[in-house]
Design a protein around this motif. Structure first.
Motif, PDB file in Angstrom:
ATOM      1  N   ILE A 232       0.848  -1.135  -0.087  1.00 21.86           N
ATOM      2  CA  ILE A 232      -0.085  -0.018  -0.067  1.00 21.86           C
ATOM      3  C   ILE A 232       0.911   1.285  -0.024  1.00 21.86           C
ATOM      4  O   ILE A 232       0.394   2.276  -0.415  1.00 21.86           O
ATOM      5  CB  ILE A 232      -0.930  -0.032   1.061  1.00 21.86           C
ATOM      6  CG1 ILE A 232      -2.041  -1.199   1.019  1.00 21.86           C
ATOM      7  CG2 ILE A 232      -1.563   1.379   1.468  1.00 21.86           C
ATOM      8  CD1 ILE A 232      -2.773  -1.295   2.131  1.00 21.86           C
ATOM      9  N   THR A 233       1.826   1.372   0.696  1.00 20.93           N
ATOM     10  CA  THR A 233       2.882   2.257   0.472  1.00 20.93           C
ATOM     11  C   THR A 233       3.695   2.571  -0.513  1.00 20.93           C
ATOM     12  O   THR A 233       3.954   3.481  -1.076  1.00 20.93           O
ATOM     13  CB  THR A 233       3.900   2.112   1.943  1.00 20.93           C
ATOM     14  OG1 THR A 233       3.242   1.952   2.906  1.00 20.93           O
ATOM     15  CG2 THR A 233       4.712   3.534   2.249  1.00 20.93           C
ATOM     16  N   ALA A 234       4.193   1.191  -1.166  1.00 24.76           N
ATOM     17  CA  ALA A 234       5.160   1.300  -2.385  1.00 24.76           C
ATOM     18  C   ALA A 234       4.386   1.515  -3.626  1.00 24.76           C
ATOM     19  O   ALA A 234       5.029   2.303  -4.418  1.00 24.76           O
ATOM     20  CB  ALA A 234       5.791  -0.012  -2.159  1.00 24.76           C
ATOM     21  N   VAL A 235       3.196   1.323  -3.941  1.00 21.19           N
ATOM     22  CA  VAL A 235       2.378   1.356  -4.891  1.00 21.19           C
ATOM     23  C   VAL A 235       2.371   2.919  -5.509  1.00 21.19           C
ATOM     24  O   VAL A 235       2.778   3.221  -6.647  1.00 21.19           O
ATOM     25  CB  VAL A 235       1.123   0.567  -5.087  1.00 21.19           C
ATOM     26  CG1 VAL A 235       0.401   1.131  -6.347  1.00 21.19           C
ATOM     27  CG2 VAL A 235       1.293  -0.903  -5.109  1.00 21.19           C
ATOM     28  N   PRO A 236       1.735   3.625  -4.687  1.00 22.23           N
ATOM     29  CA  PRO A 236       1.807   5.047  -5.061  1.00 22.23           C
ATOM     30  C   PRO A 236       2.998   5.552  -5.510  1.00 22.23           C
ATOM     31  O   PRO A 236       3.395   6.476  -6.337  1.00 22.23           O
ATOM     32  CB  PRO A 236       1.269   5.774  -3.940  1.00 22.23           C
ATOM     33  CG  PRO A 236       0.406   4.880  -2.968  1.00 22.23           C
ATOM     34  CD  PRO A 236       1.435   3.510  -3.234  1.00 22.23           C
ATOM     35  N   ILE A 237       4.237   5.125  -4.700  1.00 23.68           N
ATOM     36  CA  ILE A 237       5.558   5.705  -5.159  1.00 23.68           C
ATOM     37  C   ILE A 237       5.937   5.262  -6.690  1.00 23.68           C
ATOM     38  O   ILE A 237       6.572   5.991  -7.312  1.00 23.68           O
ATOM     39  CB  ILE A 237       6.604   5.333  -3.924  1.00 23.68           C
ATOM     40  CG1 ILE A 237       6.397   5.635  -2.625  1.00 23.68           C
ATOM     41  CG2 ILE A 237       8.119   5.627  -4.484  1.00 23.68           C
ATOM     42  CD1 ILE A 237       7.212   5.359  -1.670  1.00 23.68           C
ATOM     43  N   THR A 238       5.890   3.872  -6.812  1.00 26.02           N
ATOM     44  CA  THR A 238       6.162   3.270  -8.077  1.00 26.02           C
ATOM     45  C   THR A 238       5.369   4.138  -9.242  1.00 26.02           C
ATOM     46  O   THR A 238       5.950   4.165 -10.266  1.00 26.02           O
ATOM     47  CB  THR A 238       5.970   2.043  -8.158  1.00 26.02           C
ATOM     48  OG1 THR A 238       6.567   1.161  -6.895  1.00 26.02           O
ATOM     49  CG2 THR A 238       6.265   1.215  -9.422  1.00 26.02           C
ATOM     50  N   LEU A 240       3.463   7.144  -9.081  1.00 29.19           N
ATOM     51  CA  LEU A 240       3.449   8.659  -9.275  1.00 29.19           C
ATOM     52  C   LEU A 240       4.952   8.910  -9.360  1.00 29.19           C
ATOM     53  O   LEU A 240       5.310  10.238  -9.880  1.00 29.19           O
ATOM     54  CB  LEU A 240       2.840   9.064  -7.968  1.00 29.19           C
ATOM     55  CG  LEU A 240       1.592   8.846  -7.721  1.00 29.19           C
ATOM     56  CD1 LEU A 240       1.022   9.563  -6.298  1.00 29.19           C
ATOM     57  CD2 LEU A 240       0.655   9.420  -8.935  1.00 29.19           C
ATOM     58  N   VAL A 241       6.049   8.656  -8.762  1.00 29.72           N
ATOM     59  CA  VAL A 241       7.065   8.828  -8.911  1.00 29.72           C
ATOM     60  C   VAL A 241       8.007   8.353  -9.932  1.00 29.72           C
ATOM     61  O   VAL A 241       8.725   9.043 -10.814  1.00 29.72           O
ATOM     62  CB  VAL A 241       8.281   8.690  -7.505  1.00 29.72           C
ATOM     63  CG1 VAL A 241       9.621   8.908  -7.591  1.00 29.72           C
ATOM     64  CG2 VAL A 241       7.405   9.311  -6.333  1.00 29.72           C
ATOM     65  N   PHE A 242       7.954   6.917 -10.325  1.00 27.94           N
ATOM     66  CA  PHE A 242       8.688   6.295 -11.196  1.00 27.94           C
ATOM     67  C   PHE A 242       7.557   5.783 -12.561  1.00 27.94           C
ATOM     68  O   PHE A 242       8.338   5.145 -13.465  1.00 27.94           O
ATOM     69  CB  PHE A 242       9.270   5.006 -10.594  1.00 27.94           C
ATOM     70  CG  PHE A 242      10.228   5.401  -9.795  1.00 27.94           C
ATOM     71  CD1 PHE A 242      11.532   5.927 -10.075  1.00 27.94           C
ATOM     72  CD2 PHE A 242       9.856   5.185  -8.466  1.00 27.94           C
ATOM     73  CE1 PHE A 242      12.399   6.171  -9.127  1.00 27.94           C
ATOM     74  CE2 PHE A 242      10.784   5.306  -7.304  1.00 27.94           C
ATOM     75  CZ  PHE A 242      12.103   6.108  -7.708  1.00 27.94           C
ATOM     76  N   GLY A 243       6.554   6.006 -12.592  1.00 29.45           N
ATOM     77  CA  GLY A 243       5.722   6.020 -13.752  1.00 29.45           C
ATOM     78  C   GLY A 243       5.538   4.479 -13.696  1.00 29.45           C
ATOM     79  O   GLY A 243       5.139   4.011 -15.024  1.00 29.45           O
ATOM     80  N   GLY A 244       5.680   3.700 -12.782  1.00 29.14           N
ATOM     81  CA  GLY A 244       5.228   2.219 -13.015  1.00 29.14           C
ATOM     82  C   GLY A 244       6.640   1.383 -13.289  1.00 29.14           C
ATOM     83  O   GLY A 244       6.558   0.295 -13.259  1.00 29.14           O
ATOM     84  N   VAL A 245       7.579   2.221 -13.446  1.00 28.65           N
ATOM     85  CA  VAL A 245       8.986   1.277 -13.839  1.00 28.65           C
ATOM     86  C   VAL A 245      10.094   1.918 -12.637  1.00 28.65           C
ATOM     87  O   VAL A 245      10.671   2.773 -12.927  1.00 28.65           O
ATOM     88  CB  VAL A 245       9.575   1.770 -15.088  1.00 28.65           C
ATOM     89  CG1 VAL A 245      10.757   1.199 -15.603  1.00 28.65           C
ATOM     90  CG2 VAL A 245       8.289   1.563 -16.202  1.00 28.65           C
ATOM     91  N   TRP A 265      -2.202   1.367 -12.229  1.00 31.37           N
ATOM     92  CA  TRP A 265      -2.558   1.128 -10.954  1.00 31.37           C
ATOM     93  C   TRP A 265      -2.616  -0.388 -10.405  1.00 31.37           C
ATOM     94  O   TRP A 265      -2.021  -1.099  -9.704  1.00 31.37           O
ATOM     95  CB  TRP A 265      -3.390   1.966 -10.298  1.00 31.37           C
ATOM     96  CG  TRP A 265      -3.061   3.349 -10.182  1.00 31.37           C
ATOM     97  CD1 TRP A 265      -3.229   4.376 -11.010  1.00 31.37           C
ATOM     98  CD2 TRP A 265      -2.373   4.032  -9.017  1.00 31.37           C
ATOM     99  NE1 TRP A 265      -2.686   5.439 -10.512  1.00 31.37           N
ATOM    100  CE2 TRP A 265      -2.093   5.251  -9.388  1.00 31.37           C
ATOM    101  CE3 TRP A 265      -1.960   3.556  -7.831  1.00 31.37           C
ATOM    102  CZ2 TRP A 265      -1.784   6.405  -8.422  1.00 31.37           C
ATOM    103  CZ3 TRP A 265      -1.604   4.608  -6.835  1.00 31.37           C
ATOM    104  CH2 TRP A 265      -1.385   5.697  -7.314  1.00 31.37           C
ATOM    105  N   THR A 266      -3.381  -1.081 -11.168  1.00 30.43           N
ATOM    106  CA  THR A 266      -3.798  -2.464 -10.932  1.00 30.43           C
ATOM    107  C   THR A 266      -2.646  -3.272 -11.312  1.00 30.43           C
ATOM    108  O   THR A 266      -2.331  -4.235 -10.364  1.00 30.43           O
ATOM    109  CB  THR A 266      -5.211  -2.927 -11.870  1.00 30.43           C
ATOM    110  OG1 THR A 266      -6.166  -1.878 -11.513  1.00 30.43           O
ATOM    111  CG2 THR A 266      -5.449  -4.261 -11.634  1.00 30.43           C
ATOM    112  N   SER A 267      -1.891  -3.085 -12.218  1.00 29.37           N
ATOM    113  CA  SER A 267      -0.560  -3.919 -12.672  1.00 29.37           C
ATOM    114  C   SER A 267       0.277  -3.695 -11.602  1.00 29.37           C
ATOM    115  O   SER A 267       0.808  -4.889 -11.126  1.00 29.37           O
ATOM    116  CB  SER A 267      -0.083  -3.587 -14.078  1.00 29.37           C
ATOM    117  OG  SER A 267      -1.360  -3.597 -14.847  1.00 29.37           O
ATOM    118  N   VAL A 268       0.584  -2.520 -11.273  1.00 27.35           N
ATOM    119  CA  VAL A 268       1.598  -2.412 -10.242  1.00 27.35           C
ATOM    120  C   VAL A 268       1.178  -3.061  -8.684  1.00 27.35           C
ATOM    121  O   VAL A 268       2.007  -3.682  -8.351  1.00 27.35           O
ATOM    122  CB  VAL A 268       1.806  -0.947 -10.180  1.00 27.35           C
ATOM    123  CG1 VAL A 268       2.911  -0.530  -8.833  1.00 27.35           C
ATOM    124  CG2 VAL A 268       2.439  -0.063 -11.362  1.00 27.35           C
TER     125      VAL A 268
END
Length: 314
Positions: A232-238, A240-245, A265-268
């Motif tokens: 829950i903490t890591a997904v928004p970072i991945t 919003l900050v890294f665009g999923g990559v 969002w679902t994939s990440v």
């Protein structure tokens, strides 16, 4: 006869456990579950309610375990009866347990007091342990990066310290890991420092406030909760900050899910929770093994939790 042996003086609780194990084998290696069932049945025959008569298999098994510091003399007597012996034999075993208990108390009363470690030595050990934990986190992360593994392994030291010393000690280890990681592994790790901190808080408070270290099932649940909290903490970072990559082996799985039509969002989230569940289970149980090893090496006498050592036997 085994019953004659029970009337002899016992050297220790270990000797009682060994003799009781021999008694069980002589009776046909009766299973611990069957012994629990027989004991519960006899208690009900003596007037106990089914709920009060029930005894857990793990409780019966524990009586046969060596390395104990105490023993339930009444349960030992019930086990002897459940193994086919009469009440006279059972009473002899019960008396033997009580005699050993009395001897142990007397020895403890006359034993010289061991001086408690002073504050400076304890502080030094805490610092060394925390530094080693940071190193363990960095080592795990470097292995994952080197071999491009679809896992994290960067929170084992965090879990050890959070459980042994407390949530905020663990949080400091987690934060330090990601800060140092900027220079030693991947600079992007700094963005995930909060994930390491959250994991430490859930592990630490899960043990102290919710007592999720008391049984195997609870400890399993604790690691699942850590995995969920970290995701829950890591997904928004991945996202919003890294665009999923984020430069992790899991990026390939995210790309695959997106290719078949899942949203970003679902994939990440799907990939992260899958990897995190496996990672936190490995991390949690590896940390538990390390904690028990440290206890055997004597660290439990210097660094002890408020509510006692871990208990995940049941």
């Amino acid at each position: 006869m085994e019953s004659d042996r029970s009337s002899l003086p016992a050297d220790s609780l270990d000797q009682i456990a060994d003799d009781l194990q021999r008694l069980r084998i002589a009776a046909g290696e009766v299973s611990y579950s069957e012994l629990a069932s027989r004991i519960a049945h006899r208690r009900q025959e003596n007037g106990m309610s089914p709920a009060a008569a029930r005894v857990a298999r793990s409780t019966v098994f524990d009586i046969f375990r060596t390395g104990r510091t105490r023993i339930n003399a009444e349960l030992v007597a019930e086990i002897v009866v459940a193994l086919g012996h009469d009440d006279v034999d059972a009473e002899a075993w019960r008396a033997r347990c009580l005699a050993v208990r009395t001897t142990m108390k007397a020895q403890t009363a006359h034993a010289p007091l061991t001086p408690a470690p002073n504050h400076d030595s304890r502080l030094a050990i805490v610092v060394v342990l925390m530094v080693a934990a940071v190193g363990l986190n960095l080592f795990g992360g470097s292995v994952v990066s080197r071999f491009e593994l679809p896992i994290f392994l960067d929170m084992i030291g965090t879990a050890v310290v959070a459980i042994m010393l407390g949530p905020w000690h663990g949080a400091l280890v987690g934060l330090s890991t990601n800060v140092v990681g900027v220079f030693s592994t991947v600079p992007a790790t700094l963005a995930y420092a909060i994930v390491n901190v959250v994991g430490a808080l859930v592990w630490g408070y899960g043990v102290r406030l919710w007592h999720l270290d008391k049984t195997r099932l609870r400890f399993l649940l604790l690691n699942v909760l850590v995995a969920l909290a970290c995701t829950i903490t890591a997904v928004p970072i991945t996202v919003l900050v890294f665009g999923g990559v984020a430069g992790h082996a899991g990026d390939d799985f995210i790309s695959t899910l997106r290719a078949i039509g899942d949203g970003l969002w679902t994939s990440v989230f799907t990939v992260n929770i899958s990897i995190s569940l496996a990672d936190k289970l490995i991390t949690g149980y590896t940390a538990l093994a390390i904690i028990h090893l440290l206890g055997r090496l004597g660290f439990s006498e210097i660094i002890r939790r408020r509510d006692g050592p871990l208990n995940t036997r049941r």
